[in-house]
Write an enzyme that holds these catalytic residues in place. Structure first.
Site: not given
Length: 389
Positions: A72, A200, A292, A296, A384
């Site tokens: 991704h 998200y 979550p 990580k 990220y």
């Protein structure tokens, strides 16, 4: 029994450490409380930082991941109907890999089997002894028989509830914890993901996340109060609530179906310092827990293993203890940066029961600033996709 490094816990961090050390000629014994089938039945996160991808390749356990994992180059953030994409490739030239933790564990087991590593399952009564000496020992029972394992070092990869962290004297440990006033209700379904990358979503009704395991296995989450029970949520109620929190065009494309797994996970952050005491080194969930949000948990465990394996290989190859002596400090520096990212993302995207109108405006301002500023997006994407080791 005797070995060089005793590894407590046969999850992905323990298996990865064993694999890296054995490939460098360092003997290990892995002790796991549960059966192999049980370990492989655990459903966990599936977003791998690129450093994790490279570590699995280095360990000789990345072939199936490279063949079946989904690369991704970005993800989506949504708020009250608006959605934008963070382009990791354009911002940093980086990616993440979507590949389930269960699959990572399968691959590590296969790699361990191929090199003949020693993994003992269904061991009970594990206890660590003489950790402050040059001759540490691990006692345990298996099939009703008592055993003792002598070693040079012990790696505690046995999770938050394992024996390793409590083996460090209480007066030595400094523990930090934040408990969030909500949990995530997660549903796994054999349906195609609603988008090819993660979403998200912040909403007045609460946070939502659209994720996936493969092209026909989707993982969805919604924020729920800690007082909720799984039994309170029928599949129909879950899908209706998820749709209500997503942008209209995403909700319209959502393919629903029967849940094949449903659970509620509370959110909290936890760190213990130091991560080394004598011959004992803590790794992964034995030393830290992250919400979550931001994916990580597994990635931090892998970065711990990077630092520890590097230090142990240096020690055995060169007789140089510098790497193991610096392990706790190096690992914690990266852990706290990931903790901050996870905390900031959790704070920005969730609705807190005691938040004021001012607090909600600050959340909106944070998200708007991220949408508007390429510099802010670059910092977000760097965290990220994974800070460097």
């Amino acid at each position: 029994m005797k070995t060089q490094v005793a590894i407590i816990g046969g999850g992905p961090s323990g298996l990865l450490l064993s694999q890296l050390l054995n490939r460098s000629g360092i003997a290990t014994v892995v002790l796991e409380r549960k059966s192999r089938d049980y370990v492989l039945s655990r459903i966990r996160a599936g977003v791998l930082e690129w450093g994790t991808v490279e570590m699995l390749r280095e360990a000789g356990a990345g072939a199936r991941m490279d063949a079946e994992g989904a690369v991704h180059g970005g993800c989506y953030l949504a708020s009250e109907g608006a959605m934008f994409r963070l382009d990791f490739n354009a911002l940093l030239g980086r990616n993440v890999m979507v590949y389930g933790q269960t699959e990572v564990t399968k691959d590590l087991y296969a790699a361990q089997d191929a090199i003949g590593a020693t993994i003992l399952h269904e061991v009970d009564d594990v206890a660590l002894h003489d950790l402050a000496t040059a001759t540490p020992r691990v006692s345990f029972t298996q099939n009703g028989q008592s055993h003792e394992l002598t070693c040079d070092f012990v790696a505690g990869c046995d999770g938050f509830h394992g024996v390793s962290r409590p083996s460090i004297p209480a007066e030595v440990r400094h523990e930090f914890e934040k408990v969030y006033p909500f949990g995530w209700l997660g549903v796994l379904s054999r349906t195609p993901p609603v988008r090819h990358e993660l979403i998200y979503a912040a909403h007045a009704r609460g946070f939502a996340l659209c994720s996936m395991r493969n092209p026909m296995l989707s993982r969805y989450y919604i924020q729920v109060p800690l007082t909720d029970r799984v039994e309170d949520w029928s599949d129909a109620r879950f899908w209706d609530e998820l749709k209500a929190r997503l942008p209209a065009e995403v909700a319209a494309d959502l393919v629903t179906g029967p849940s094949i797994e449903k659970s509620i996970a509370p959110l909290r952050s936890f760190v213990t310092e130091p991560m080394r005491w004598g011959a004992l080194f803590l790794c992964g969930d034995a030393a830290h827990i992250v919400p979550p949000t931001g994916a990580k948990g597994l990635n931090l465990a892998v970065s711990d293993i990077h630092y520890l394996s590097e230090g142990l290989i240096q020690f055995y190859a060169q007789g140089d203890p510098a790497g193991i002596d610096a392990y706790s400090e190096r690992a914690l520096a990266r852990i706290w940066q990931a903790m901050r990212f996870s905390w900031s993302l959790t704070t920005m995207m969730h609705r807190f029961p005691d938040s004021s109108d001012y607090d909600r405006r600050m959340q909106d301002a944070d998200l708007a600033g991220l949408m508007r500023s390429e510099a802010a997006q670059r910092v977000w994407a760097e965290n990220y996709t994974g800070l460097p080791y």
